[in-house]
Design a protein around this motif. Sequence first.
Motif, PDB file in Angstrom:
ATOM      1  N   GLN A  31       0.797  -1.262   0.076  1.00 35.17           N
ATOM      2  CA  GLN A  31      -0.020  -0.093   0.070  1.00 35.17           C
ATOM      3  C   GLN A  31       0.950   1.198   0.123  1.00 35.17           C
ATOM      4  OE1 GLN A  31      -3.180  -0.032   2.630  1.00 35.17           O
ATOM      5  NE2 GLN A  31      -3.355  -2.047   2.944  1.00 35.17           N
ATOM      6  N   LYS A  52      -1.362   6.868   7.963  1.00 34.32           N
ATOM      7  CA  LYS A  52      -2.545   6.363   7.743  1.00 34.32           C
ATOM      8  C   LYS A  52      -2.803   5.010   7.461  1.00 34.32           C
ATOM      9  CE  LYS A  52      -7.237   7.186   6.559  1.00 34.32           C
ATOM     10  NZ  LYS A  52      -7.505   5.973   5.951  1.00 34.32           N
ATOM     11  N   ILE A  53      -1.814   4.445   6.374  1.00 32.44           N
ATOM     12  CA  ILE A  53      -1.773   3.189   6.218  1.00 32.44           C
ATOM     13  C   ILE A  53      -1.592   2.365   7.435  1.00 32.44           C
ATOM     14  CG2 ILE A  53      -0.520   1.248   4.929  1.00 32.44           C
ATOM     15  CD1 ILE A  53      -0.032   3.819   2.782  1.00 32.44           C
ATOM     16  N   CYS A  55      -2.111   3.012  10.376  1.00 30.63           N
ATOM     17  CA  CYS A  55      -3.385   2.992  11.271  1.00 30.63           C
ATOM     18  C   CYS A  55      -4.546   2.093  10.780  1.00 30.63           C
ATOM     19  CB  CYS A  55      -3.717   4.382  11.531  1.00 30.63           C
ATOM     20  SG  CYS A  55      -2.923   5.725  12.579  1.00 30.63           S
ATOM     21  N   ASP A  56      -4.464   1.980   9.480  1.00 30.14           N
ATOM     22  CA  ASP A  56      -5.673   1.225   8.767  1.00 30.14           C
ATOM     23  C   ASP A  56      -5.299  -0.158   8.904  1.00 30.14           C
ATOM     24  OD1 ASP A  56      -7.082   3.502   8.082  1.00 30.14           O
ATOM     25  OD2 ASP A  56      -6.547   3.348   6.048  1.00 30.14           O
ATOM     26  N   THR A  57      -4.001  -0.735   8.770  1.00 34.65           N
ATOM     27  CA  THR A  57      -3.505  -1.939   8.858  1.00 34.65           C
ATOM     28  C   THR A  57      -3.828  -2.536  10.308  1.00 34.65           C
ATOM     29  OG1 THR A  57      -1.409  -1.294   8.952  1.00 34.65           O
ATOM     30  CG2 THR A  57      -2.288  -2.065   6.549  1.00 34.65           C
ATOM     31  N   ALA A  59      -5.581  -1.348  12.305  1.00 36.24           N
ATOM     32  CA  ALA A  59      -7.213  -1.563  12.988  1.00 36.24           C
ATOM     33  C   ALA A  59      -7.851  -2.916  12.248  1.00 36.24           C
ATOM     34  CB  ALA A  59      -8.141  -0.411  12.110  1.00 36.24           C
ATOM     35  N   VAL A  60      -7.463  -3.079  11.004  1.00 29.65           N
ATOM     36  CA  VAL A  60      -7.760  -4.459  10.512  1.00 29.65           C
ATOM     37  C   VAL A  60      -7.478  -5.552  11.108  1.00 29.65           C
ATOM     38  CG1 VAL A  60      -7.774  -5.970   8.478  1.00 29.65           C
ATOM     39  CG2 VAL A  60      -8.370  -3.433   8.120  1.00 29.65           C
ATOM     40  N   SER A 203     -11.867  -5.658   5.954  1.00 32.37           N
ATOM     41  CA  SER A 203     -11.434  -4.407   5.627  1.00 32.37           C
ATOM     42  C   SER A 203     -12.432  -3.440   5.068  1.00 32.37           C
ATOM     43  CB  SER A 203     -10.542  -4.603   4.246  1.00 32.37           C
ATOM     44  OG  SER A 203      -9.507  -5.474   4.759  1.00 32.37           O
ATOM     45  N   VAL A 206     -14.278  -2.266   8.602  1.00 28.81           N
ATOM     46  CA  VAL A 206     -13.554  -1.339   9.516  1.00 28.81           C
ATOM     47  C   VAL A 206     -13.080  -0.133   8.696  1.00 28.81           C
ATOM     48  CG1 VAL A 206     -11.261  -1.241  10.713  1.00 28.81           C
ATOM     49  CG2 VAL A 206     -12.386  -3.465  10.857  1.00 28.81           C
ATOM     50  N   LEU A 207     -12.653  -0.120   7.425  1.00 33.26           N
ATOM     51  CA  LEU A 207     -11.993   0.950   6.757  1.00 33.26           C
ATOM     52  C   LEU A 207     -13.161   1.918   6.097  1.00 33.26           C
ATOM     53  CD1 LEU A 207      -8.764  -0.526   5.560  1.00 33.26           C
ATOM     54  CD2 LEU A 207      -9.063   0.465   7.325  1.00 33.26           C
ATOM     55  N   GLN A 209     -16.780   1.175   6.500  1.00 34.05           N
ATOM     56  CA  GLN A 209     -17.797   1.198   7.254  1.00 34.05           C
ATOM     57  C   GLN A 209     -19.234   0.744   6.455  1.00 34.05           C
ATOM     58  OE1 GLN A 209     -15.961   4.787   7.540  1.00 34.05           O
ATOM     59  NE2 GLN A 209     -14.982   3.275   8.922  1.00 34.05           N
TER      60      GLN A 209
END
Length: 294
Positions: A31, A52-53, A55-57, A59-60, A203, A206-207, A209
């Motif tokens: 990513q 940001k990436i 945080c996203d990964t 979270a998943v 994904s 979480v990402l 919604q």
Amino acid sequence: MPILGTSQTIPCCPATGTLKKEGIRDRGENQKDLKKKLDGSCVSGNRNGMEKIKCDTEAVDSSIKSIFSERGDVDFAEQLWCKMKCVSSYQELIACFTLVLESRECGEIQPWIHHGSGSLLSKLIQQSYHGKMEAVSLTGITPVQMLLEIGLDKMKKDYVSFFIGQELATLTSLDCFISTSVDLQEQVHCVQKLHHMLEIMVSCTVLLQFKHESLFPWTQICIKYYRENPPDEKHVFQLPVSSALVKKFYPDSHPEVWKVDISSGHGPKEVKTTWQVSTNPPVEHMMSNNTELK
């Protein structure tokens, strides 16, 4: 920008699925490479994008881990897998299985096993309920296969629990992924398929919604594909979604390609017309003015 009543598709390509940090890191690196291409040479933009990436990964990853720790009906073999998956040697593996089987034969433990569990250990314990347990020689590759079997059994139950619990699939539709009548290699492939589908759904939840009304048909698309195909990390799923659900992403998006497909007619007389506008020049040495397209 498409009108809000139209139907769009989201291309989803599952990365190599794993609950270990290495898998999450690999997905994050891919990513990051994509983000760098989109942001150019802007250092601050890249730094913000990578944060940001990350945080996203995370979270998943956190959501997937919570899924694998929520089940309350874990049987003895599944609990044993959670303890034995970190064994450090072949001798330790043999010692663990020997202790379990001898303790059961002597009646020192009264383990509970799910009905229908397909692992050799589960079958031996179920035999012991009737006073007789088949003798097994813990030599060669047998102990490793026994460990693999209880691990596959545990993971398949976790995936099935998620998809049924979220009302995304039925047990019947998942039967082909949890069968124990195929060899171990094929069972490993089935678990990979289940994990790919899980990653896509988590994904999107979480990402992006997205809710059940979107996730349910997407799950059916993934199930249909994986019933007929082997695990494919590069396959891109085209998941339909209404424009109204993604309108909040439009202001921050800078697409490189705008594409519209229009179909008319039915059956053999169906005609499909495609319009595509790209912000990229047709050849590398040409300059392009794409300000009006963003």
